[in-house]
Design a protein around this motif. Structure first.
Motif, PDB file in Angstrom:
ATOM      1  N   GLY A 111       0.822  -1.192   0.000  1.00 24.78           N
ATOM      2  CA  GLY A 111       0.000   0.000   0.000  1.00 24.78           C
ATOM      3  C   GLY A 111       0.858   1.244   0.000  1.00 24.78           C
ATOM      4  O   GLY A 111       2.092   1.167  -0.002  1.00 24.78           O
ATOM      5  N   ALA A 112       0.178   2.386   0.021  1.00 27.03           N
ATOM      6  CA  ALA A 112       0.876   3.671  -0.026  1.00 27.03           C
ATOM      7  C   ALA A 112       0.234   4.657   0.940  1.00 27.03           C
ATOM      8  O   ALA A 112      -0.980   4.636   1.147  1.00 27.03           O
ATOM      9  CB  ALA A 112       0.844   4.245  -1.444  1.00 27.03           C
ATOM     10  N   LEU A 113       1.073   5.497   1.502  1.00 27.40           N
ATOM     11  CA  LEU A 113       0.601   6.636   2.279  1.00 27.40           C
ATOM     12  C   LEU A 113       0.827   7.870   1.426  1.00 27.40           C
ATOM     13  O   LEU A 113       1.957   8.146   1.017  1.00 27.40           O
ATOM     14  CB  LEU A 113       1.358   6.754   3.605  1.00 27.40           C
ATOM     15  N   VAL A 114      -0.254   8.585   1.129  1.00 31.47           N
ATOM     16  CA  VAL A 114      -0.189   9.793   0.307  1.00 31.47           C
ATOM     17  C   VAL A 114      -0.120  10.999   1.224  1.00 31.47           C
ATOM     18  O   VAL A 114      -1.024  11.229   2.024  1.00 31.47           O
ATOM     19  CB  VAL A 114      -1.441   9.925  -0.595  1.00 31.47           C
ATOM     20  N   LEU A 115       0.957  11.767   1.115  1.00 32.52           N
ATOM     21  CA  LEU A 115       1.049  13.020   1.849  1.00 32.52           C
ATOM     22  C   LEU A 115       0.480  14.134   0.977  1.00 32.52           C
ATOM     23  O   LEU A 115       0.776  14.192  -0.224  1.00 32.52           O
ATOM     24  CB  LEU A 115       2.498  13.342   2.211  1.00 32.52           C
ATOM     25  N   ARG A 134      -3.133   1.910 -10.551  1.00 35.05           N
ATOM     26  CA  ARG A 134      -2.309   0.742 -10.191  1.00 35.05           C
ATOM     27  C   ARG A 134      -3.073  -0.227  -9.308  1.00 35.05           C
ATOM     28  O   ARG A 134      -2.618  -1.346  -9.090  1.00 35.05           O
ATOM     29  CB  ARG A 134      -1.041   1.180  -9.452  1.00 35.05           C
ATOM     30  N   GLY A 135      -4.204   0.206  -8.754  1.00 32.66           N
ATOM     31  CA  GLY A 135      -4.975  -0.645  -7.852  1.00 32.66           C
ATOM     32  C   GLY A 135      -4.282  -0.832  -6.511  1.00 32.66           C
ATOM     33  O   GLY A 135      -4.501  -1.838  -5.826  1.00 32.66           O
ATOM     34  N   LEU A 136      -3.463   0.144  -6.121  1.00 36.49           N
ATOM     35  CA  LEU A 136      -2.721   0.056  -4.870  1.00 36.49           C
ATOM     36  C   LEU A 136      -3.511   0.736  -3.757  1.00 36.49           C
ATOM     37  O   LEU A 136      -3.842   1.919  -3.860  1.00 36.49           O
ATOM     38  CB  LEU A 136      -1.355   0.733  -5.034  1.00 36.49           C
ATOM     39  N   PRO A 137      -3.835   0.010  -2.682  1.00 38.44           N
ATOM     40  CA  PRO A 137      -4.572   0.623  -1.575  1.00 38.44           C
ATOM     41  C   PRO A 137      -3.748   1.749  -0.951  1.00 38.44           C
ATOM     42  O   PRO A 137      -2.515   1.680  -0.911  1.00 38.44           O
ATOM     43  CB  PRO A 137      -4.752  -0.518  -0.568  1.00 38.44           C
ATOM     44  N   TYR A 138      -4.451   2.770  -0.442  1.00 43.16           N
ATOM     45  CA  TYR A 138      -3.735   3.906   0.126  1.00 43.16           C
ATOM     46  C   TYR A 138      -4.545   4.571   1.232  1.00 43.16           C
ATOM     47  O   TYR A 138      -5.758   4.406   1.333  1.00 43.16           O
ATOM     48  CB  TYR A 138      -3.382   4.930  -0.957  1.00 43.16           C
ATOM     49  N   ALA A 139      -3.832   5.313   2.056  1.00 43.04           N
ATOM     50  CA  ALA A 139      -4.409   6.221   3.039  1.00 43.04           C
ATOM     51  C   ALA A 139      -3.825   7.595   2.739  1.00 43.04           C
ATOM     52  O   ALA A 139      -2.783   7.706   2.073  1.00 43.04           O
ATOM     53  CB  ALA A 139      -4.060   5.781   4.456  1.00 43.04           C
ATOM     54  N   VAL A 140      -4.478   8.632   3.211  1.00 41.47           N
ATOM     55  CA  VAL A 140      -4.039   9.998   2.942  1.00 41.47           C
ATOM     56  C   VAL A 140      -3.738  10.695   4.270  1.00 41.47           C
ATOM     57  O   VAL A 140      -4.522  10.607   5.221  1.00 41.47           O
ATOM     58  CB  VAL A 140      -5.117  10.789   2.170  1.00 41.47           C
ATOM     59  N   ASP A 188      -3.732  -0.275   9.373  1.00 41.84           N
ATOM     60  CA  ASP A 188      -5.076  -0.732   9.773  1.00 41.84           C
ATOM     61  C   ASP A 188      -5.965  -0.927   8.548  1.00 41.84           C
ATOM     62  O   ASP A 188      -6.715  -1.902   8.447  1.00 41.84           O
ATOM     63  CB  ASP A 188      -5.731   0.261  10.735  1.00 41.84           C
ATOM     64  N   HIS A 189      -5.879   0.008   7.607  1.00 43.27           N
ATOM     65  CA  HIS A 189      -6.668  -0.075   6.371  1.00 43.27           C
ATOM     66  C   HIS A 189      -6.284  -1.317   5.572  1.00 43.27           C
ATOM     67  O   HIS A 189      -7.153  -2.046   5.069  1.00 43.27           O
ATOM     68  CB  HIS A 189      -6.433   1.198   5.556  1.00 43.27           C
ATOM     69  N   LEU A 190      -4.987  -1.585   5.471  1.00 42.14           N
ATOM     70  CA  LEU A 190      -4.533  -2.766   4.737  1.00 42.14           C
ATOM     71  C   LEU A 190      -5.000  -4.052   5.415  1.00 42.14           C
ATOM     72  O   LEU A 190      -5.369  -5.020   4.739  1.00 42.14           O
ATOM     73  CB  LEU A 190      -3.007  -2.756   4.612  1.00 42.14           C
ATOM     74  N   LEU A 191      -5.003  -4.066   6.739  1.00 41.00           N
ATOM     75  CA  LEU A 191      -5.486  -5.243   7.471  1.00 41.00           C
ATOM     76  C   LEU A 191      -6.969  -5.488   7.208  1.00 41.00           C
ATOM     77  O   LEU A 191      -7.398  -6.620   6.997  1.00 41.00           O
ATOM     78  CB  LEU A 191      -5.224  -5.086   8.969  1.00 41.00           C
ATOM     79  N   VAL A 192      -7.770  -4.425   7.204  1.00 34.32           N
ATOM     80  CA  VAL A 192      -9.202  -4.555   6.928  1.00 34.32           C
ATOM     81  C   VAL A 192      -9.427  -5.072   5.513  1.00 34.32           C
ATOM     82  O   VAL A 192     -10.245  -5.973   5.281  1.00 34.32           O
ATOM     83  CB  VAL A 192      -9.929  -3.205   7.150  1.00 34.32           C
ATOM     84  N   LEU A 193      -8.677  -4.511   4.564  1.00 37.06           N
ATOM     85  CA  LEU A 193      -8.819  -4.970   3.165  1.00 37.06           C
ATOM     86  C   LEU A 193      -8.430  -6.437   3.053  1.00 37.06           C
ATOM     87  O   LEU A 193      -9.064  -7.194   2.313  1.00 37.06           O
ATOM     88  CB  LEU A 193      -7.959  -4.119   2.239  1.00 37.06           C
ATOM     89  N   GLY A 194      -7.387  -6.841   3.772  1.00 35.00           N
ATOM     90  CA  GLY A 194      -6.967  -8.243   3.751  1.00 35.00           C
ATOM     91  C   GLY A 194      -8.026  -9.164   4.322  1.00 35.00           C
ATOM     92  O   GLY A 194      -8.267 -10.254   3.798  1.00 35.00           O
ATOM     93  N   GLN A 195      -8.704  -8.736   5.388  1.00 37.13           N
ATOM     94  CA  GLN A 195      -9.774  -9.526   5.978  1.00 37.13           C
ATOM     95  C   GLN A 195     -10.970  -9.624   5.029  1.00 37.13           C
ATOM     96  O   GLN A 195     -11.621 -10.662   4.936  1.00 37.13           O
ATOM     97  CB  GLN A 195     -10.202  -8.929   7.317  1.00 37.13           C
ATOM     98  N   ASP A 196     -11.237  -8.517   4.321  1.00 38.35           N
ATOM     99  CA  ASP A 196     -12.377  -8.527   3.370  1.00 38.35           C
ATOM    100  C   ASP A 196     -12.134  -9.514   2.238  1.00 38.35           C
ATOM    101  O   ASP A 196     -13.076 -10.106   1.709  1.00 38.35           O
ATOM    102  CB  ASP A 196     -12.587  -7.129   2.784  1.00 38.35           C
TER     103      ASP A 196
END
Length: 198
Positions: A111-115, A134-140, A188-196
């Motif tokens: 995943g990526a953290l977008v600043l 790219r379909g890469l999960p991210y948080a901002v 945390d977001h990546l963990l939730v996506l992984g569980q989904d």
């Protein structure tokens, strides 16, 4: 999220079995190098070079006239989370001419953290679009620069057209605890996506 260093502080413990690659991305001069340096337990690898006269015609320095260096390849840092898990942080350069490098750096990333910067929020659209393509999960994370205008996070969410499930937090890339909280939002977001997906 404390760091568990090997006894010498440089090499990983033999017990580390899992390495996770995270991208730190954003537009030019948003604080990616600072963020990686703030969190890295090792001296970060930086590819900063002095900006040249030729770059004046390519890089928009409006509002950041004091900037004298720019990342020309990547920043790299490491954060050991446990005896078994380490995060590798890759900061990508922010200029459009490095788009191919972004694609290369994204290979294998979870995943990526977008600043983003409220002074130049419109410059974040291309960054978010690249990640979505790219379909890469991210948080901002809204990097809070001194003197920058502040807006409620929901207004920033709307301006960036983020989905409700996309994490959006405020941070100060110079502050360790604040940067850790931003990174936790992504993990945390990546963990939730992984569980989904499970």
């Amino acid at each position: 999220m404390g760091s568990v260093l090997a006894s010498d502080g440089l090499y990983l413990n033999d017990s580390v079995k899992t390495a996770v690659k995270i991208l730190i991305v954003g537009h030019f001069a948003v604080g990616k190098t600072t963020f990686v340096g703030t969190l890295s337990e090792i001296r970060p690898l930086r590819t900063e070079e002095r900006m040249t006269k030729a770059g004046e015609f390519v890089d928009d320095l409006a509002g950041i006239e004091d900037k004298t260096t720019t990342t020309v390849a990547m920043d790299f840092g490491r954060l050991t989370l446990s005896d078994h898990l380490v995060l590798y942080l890759f900061g990508a350069p922010g200029q459009q001419r490095f788009t191919q490098l972004w694609h290369d750096l994204s290979l294998g990333a979870l995943g990526a953290l977008v600043l983003v910067d409220t002074n130049r929020l419109e410059m974040s659209f291309d960054v978010v679009n690249l990640l979505e393509k790219r379909g890469l999960p991210y948080a901002v994370a809204v990097n809070q620069f001194d003197g920058a205008p502040t807006y409620p996070l929901e207004e920033i969410r709307e301006a960036l057209d983020l989905l409700p499930r996309t994490p959006l937090v405020a941070c100060d890339a110079r502050d360790h605890d604040s940067s850790v909280r931003a990174l936790i939002a992504l993990v945390d977001h990546l963990l939730v996506l992984g569980q989904d997906k499970a």
